[in-house]
Design an enzyme around this catalytic site. Structure first.
Site, short mmCIF file in Angstrom:
data_model
loop_
_atom_site.label_atom_id
_atom_site.label_comp_id
_atom_site.label_asym_id
_atom_site.label_seq_id
_atom_site.Cartn_x
_atom_site.Cartn_y
_atom_site.Cartn_z
N HIS A 1 61.19 47.44 42.75
CA HIS A 1 61.84 47.15 41.47
C HIS A 1 63.06 46.26 41.67
O HIS A 1 63.39 45.44 40.82
CB HIS A 1 62.23 48.45 40.77
CG HIS A 1 63.23 49.27 41.51
ND1 HIS A 1 62.87 50.35 42.26
CD2 HIS A 1 64.55 49.12 41.66
CE1 HIS A 1 63.95 50.85 42.82
NE2 HIS A 1 64.98 50.12 42.47
N GLU B 1 40.00 21.57 52.63
CA GLU B 1 41.08 21.73 53.61
C GLU B 1 40.64 21.44 55.04
O GLU B 1 41.42 21.64 55.97
CB GLU B 1 41.71 23.11 53.50
CG GLU B 1 40.72 24.26 53.51
CD GLU B 1 41.37 25.59 53.17
OE1 GLU B 1 42.60 25.69 53.23
OE2 GLU B 1 40.62 26.52 52.85
N ASP C 1 46.36 22.89 55.59
CA ASP C 1 45.27 22.99 56.57
C ASP C 1 44.58 21.65 56.77
O ASP C 1 44.12 21.34 57.88
CB ASP C 1 44.26 24.05 56.14
CG ASP C 1 44.68 25.44 56.59
OD1 ASP C 1 45.48 25.53 57.54
OD2 ASP C 1 44.22 26.43 55.99
N CYS D 1 47.20 21.91 46.05
CA CYS D 1 47.93 23.17 46.01
C CYS D 1 48.71 23.42 47.31
O CYS D 1 49.32 24.47 47.47
CB CYS D 1 47.00 24.35 45.74
SG CYS D 1 45.74 24.59 47.01
#
Length: 586
Positions: A211, A454, A478, A525
């Protein structure tokens, strides 16, 4: 003497100030009572419990009048959890049992029942629910404090206004920023912490879904959790630097380090202020090209931060973080489904791309277990190879993702495919997962299917990939590693890792061009997507979808707003043809 303590980075930014150590746990006496004292001991616990309930309810009323920046809804929700735990019948009846039947004193009975309930939390499969054990511990801690008449552990001293680094170095008065160092912080402590405007905090315990981490991110306070021995190693009033980006606390920094971080802090604050103005500005280039800026996330609880950062969806949910550091106890279908559904709900109708598990090489399942069996894990059983080697595990994940797709738009992304046989195996297992759900009568939703590009083998056989997939996502980290034969984790060859190597750029450019020609979606990405030095080049190559860490979204948007893709195309072609592209990047 300067030294550093490492933990988990959970909320970005840099805080510099004097350490304030939060008081430790309450000592509990253990003794037996007489039969005639049973009623009085039970009353002591009940009165303290009721007092804490009133205290939490007062806090709820207080935050109801605050704005979302002062008291985000996550804090209110966590106080609800504490209220529920305070009124839990199992806690109450258990304490009565230890007092009545075993004649334990009230404090001993309370801590004994806590230990028993804690074991039940430890056995829960869902990581989020398991971490709620910390909430129970904090609830009991507050009851014990009331029984002993001890006030809140959070110091109430008002902090200073932000000051220049020169003044901080010159002035050692009480009017300097404060950094809270604690074993753990409850939501109620966090509220007081916020009201006191501490510059940052560090805790010994906590994970990415604790939390404290959730609230810290929602409040945008620099924070490091899981710093283990921080509260023991730091002394009251030590100078400390909290680097929430790297997950590091520097204790007793030298004047040079202090000045360096002071400069970084000022620069970051100025830049964040400028970028914040772009939050609601559409990501459109000067020549009217609409650009999609997505977020990379690791846990469902990261989704609200992605929305708050202005991302229009999740381009990469790294599902492997649900599997890691569990000592082989992999998450089941229901646990995964709940996690994926929380991410979908957290994105409030925006799309979520879930990558199937990508472990191995630099991402072992357990940090303590290194792959000693294979000479080069990066070339071994990892990513989709690992999944296809364990069809039962893979089917479990596929079913969970398909079920989550019933709650919103979900894309399914497969990592490290190279062979058409792997593609066919993956699709076959996906069909099998759907058939299993049909046989069970379980609801599931449609998914767009994507593959990561990749490794060079994939980038050189794009037409095969586009025959089977709806979209492609280029994982540049990668792709660079495998194209240049550079182990990313090997410091001796790290200097050869080059995103601007002509071979890498050719593979990226060809992938974007082929997808655009066939009308298929394509995004980047990897780290390249969040690197503002690469934004113009990627736009010039035709990329219209970027996925990155939420903290980078606004900086990339700024570059997008300044770009004219019609002018960048020719320049990008020159960069591609160059022997040393870096010289043209400017």
């Amino acid at each position: 003497m300067t030294f550093s303590i490492h933990g988990l980075p959970v909320a970005r930014g840099i805080a510099i100030g004097r350490a304030v150590l939060m008081a430790g746990r309450v000592d509990v006496a253990h003794y037996f009572i007489e039969h005639g004292q049973v009623v009085a001991e039970i009353s002591r616990v009940r009165d303290a419990r009721d007092a804490v309930v009133e205290e939490v309810q007062r806090l709820q009323q207080t935050i109801a009048g605050m704005g979302p920046k002062e008291a985000p809804h996550e804090l209110s929700a966590l106080l609800d959890v504490h209220l529920m735990l305070l009124q839990d019948k199992e806690l109450e009846t258990g304490v009565k049992h230890w007092i009545s039947d075993r004649l334990y004193n009230a404090e001993w009975a309370l801590t004994t029942q806590l230990e028993q309930l804690s074991r039940q939390f430890d056995e829960m499969e869902d990581e989020y629910l398991r971490e709620r054990k910390a909430d129970l511990e904090q609830v009991v801690e507050r009851i014990l404090r009331h029984m002993k008449g001890v006030s809140s552990p959070v110091p109430s001293r008002r902090p200073a206004q932000p000051r220049s680094q020169d003044k901080l170095l010159a002035d050692d008065s009480v009017d300097v920023p404060l950094v809270l160092i604690a074993h753990d912080l409850s939501p109620a402590d966090m509220l007081q912490f916020k009201q006191s405007v501490f510059a940052g905090f560090v805790t010994d315990v906590g994970g990415r879904t604790s939390h404290t981490a959730i609230v810290a991110r929602s409040m945008d306070i620099p924070a490091v959790v899981g710093a283990r021995s921080a509260s023991h190693l730091v002394r009251q009033d030590d100078w400390v630097i909290v680097d929430g980006d790297e997950g590091v606390m520097i204790v007793d920094p030298s004047p040079i380090i202090l000045a360096e971080y002071g400069f970084k802090q000022r620069q970051a604050e100025l830049e964040r202020g400028r970028l914040a103005r772009l939050l609601h500005t559409p990501a459109v280039t000067l020549d009217g090209q609409k650009i999609e800026l997505l977020a990379n996330i690791e846990l469902p609880e990261d989704a609200p931060a992605a929305v708050a950062a202005g991302a229009v969806g999740v381009g990469l949910f790294r599902s492997e973080f649900l599997f890691m550091n569990r000592k082989g106890d992999l998450p089941g279908e229901d646990e995964q489904y709940e996690a994926y559904r929380r991410a979908v709900d957290g994105m409030q109708g925006l799309p979520v791309t879930i990558r199937t598990i990508d472990v191995g090489a630099d991402k072992p399942l357990d940090e303590t277990e290194r792959d000693e069996a294979h000479l080069n894990p990066a070339l071994g059983l990892r990513a989709i190879r690992w999944s296809l080697a364990d069809p039962a595990m893979f089917l479990t994940q596929l079913r969970a993702i398909l079920r989550a797709a019933a709650h919103g738009k979900v894309n399914l992304l497969v990592p490290m495919l190279a062979h058409v046989s792997e593609i066919r195996q993956t699709l076959s297992l996906l069909d099998f997962a759907r058939a299993e759900l049909d046989n069970r009568g379980t609801t599931y939703g449609p998914v767009q299917l994507g593959a990561m590009i990749e490794i060079p083998a994939a980038a050189l056989t794009l037409r095969t990939f586009l025959k089977y997939f709806d979209f492609l996502s280029i994982g540049t980290n990668d792709l660079i590693q495998y194209t240049l034969a550079i182990d990313r984790d090997d410091e001796s060859v790290a200097h050869l890792y080059d995103p601007l190597h002509p071979a890498v750029l050719q593979l990226v450019a060809n992938t974007i061009a082929e997808c655009n020609a066939q009308g298929k979606g394509v995004s980047v990405c990897g780290e390249m997507a969040g690197d503002t030095q690469m934004t113009r080049l990627l736009l010039g190559l035709g990329l219209r979808s970027f996925s990155m860490h939420p903290a980078q979204v606004l900086a990339v948007k700024q570059e997008v707003l300044r770009a004219d893709t019609s002018r960048l195309r020719a320049w990008a072609s020159d960069v591609l043809a160059a022997e040393e592209p870096v010289k043209l990047l400017g």
